[in-house]
Write a protein that holds these residues in place. Structure first.
Motif, short mmCIF file in Angstrom:
data_model
loop_
_atom_site.label_atom_id
_atom_site.label_comp_id
_atom_site.label_asym_id
_atom_site.label_seq_id
_atom_site.Cartn_x
_atom_site.Cartn_y
_atom_site.Cartn_z
N TRP A 7 1.11 -1.13 -0.03
CA TRP A 7 0.02 -0.02 -0.01
C TRP A 7 0.86 1.28 -0.01
CZ3 TRP A 7 -4.28 1.46 -1.65
CH2 TRP A 7 -4.89 2.66 -1.20
N SER A 8 1.97 1.14 0.76
CA SER A 8 2.94 2.52 0.77
C SER A 8 3.50 2.61 -0.42
CB SER A 8 3.91 2.34 1.83
OG SER A 8 3.37 2.22 3.09
N ALA A 9 3.93 1.51 -1.22
CA ALA A 9 4.26 1.62 -2.53
C ALA A 9 3.32 2.13 -3.51
CB ALA A 9 4.79 0.16 -3.40
N MET A 10 2.26 1.62 -3.49
CA MET A 10 1.14 2.27 -4.31
C MET A 10 0.99 3.81 -4.03
SD MET A 10 -2.31 0.93 -5.81
CE MET A 10 -3.17 0.57 -3.95
N LEU A 11 1.00 4.23 -2.80
CA LEU A 11 0.69 5.49 -2.52
C LEU A 11 1.79 6.40 -2.97
CD1 LEU A 11 -0.55 5.57 1.18
CD2 LEU A 11 -2.03 6.06 -1.01
N ASP A 32 1.72 9.35 -5.86
CA ASP A 32 2.27 10.79 -5.74
C ASP A 32 3.13 11.06 -6.68
OD1 ASP A 32 3.04 12.77 -3.68
OD2 ASP A 32 4.81 11.98 -3.32
N GLU A 33 3.96 10.13 -7.23
CA GLU A 33 4.79 10.56 -8.42
C GLU A 33 4.07 10.80 -9.90
OE1 GLU A 33 7.60 7.42 -9.16
OE2 GLU A 33 8.60 7.57 -6.99
N THR A 34 2.87 9.99 -9.87
CA THR A 34 2.18 10.12 -11.26
C THR A 34 0.84 11.01 -11.32
OG1 THR A 34 1.11 7.97 -10.75
CG2 THR A 34 3.34 7.87 -12.04
N ILE A 35 0.23 11.03 -10.22
CA ILE A 35 -1.13 11.77 -10.21
C ILE A 35 -1.24 13.04 -9.26
CG2 ILE A 35 -2.24 9.66 -11.23
CD1 ILE A 35 -3.46 9.31 -8.53
N SER A 36 -0.23 13.15 -8.39
CA SER A 36 -0.49 14.22 -7.57
C SER A 36 -0.33 15.67 -8.29
CB SER A 36 0.94 14.42 -6.61
OG SER A 36 0.64 13.19 -5.65
#
Length: 79
Positions: free
Chosen positions: A66-70, A74-78
């Motif tokens: 879950w941390s990896a997905m967050l 963060d990198e791609t859609i923030s």
């Protein structure tokens, strides 16, 4: 992608083939997280109810994935 080393549906040779496919396709920015001793469906708390070898929930791997997905979000859609 997040996977466990004991996933019966993705043996090592297929994982290595995925890595080679990404390289061959020229994908420069990809990530593979591999969790040692972890099977398939490790994010599903009810997966162990299936009673199948290599399929089991793992709270630590679930939290790590879950941390990896967050991080990916963060990198791609923030904004």
């Amino acid at each position: 992608m997040c996977i466990g080393t004991d996933d019966p549906f993705l043996p090592l040779d297929q994982r290595l083939a995925f890595e080679q496919d990404m390289t061959d396709a020229g994908v420069a920015d990809w990530n593979l997280e591999v969790y040692g001793g972890i099977g398939h469906s490790f994010t599903n708390p009810r997966s162990g109810e299936l009673g199948m070898p290599g399929i089991a929930f793992d709270a630590k791997a679930d939290a790590r994935s879950w941390s990896a997905m967050l991080r990916l979000f963060d990198e791609t859609i923030s904004a």
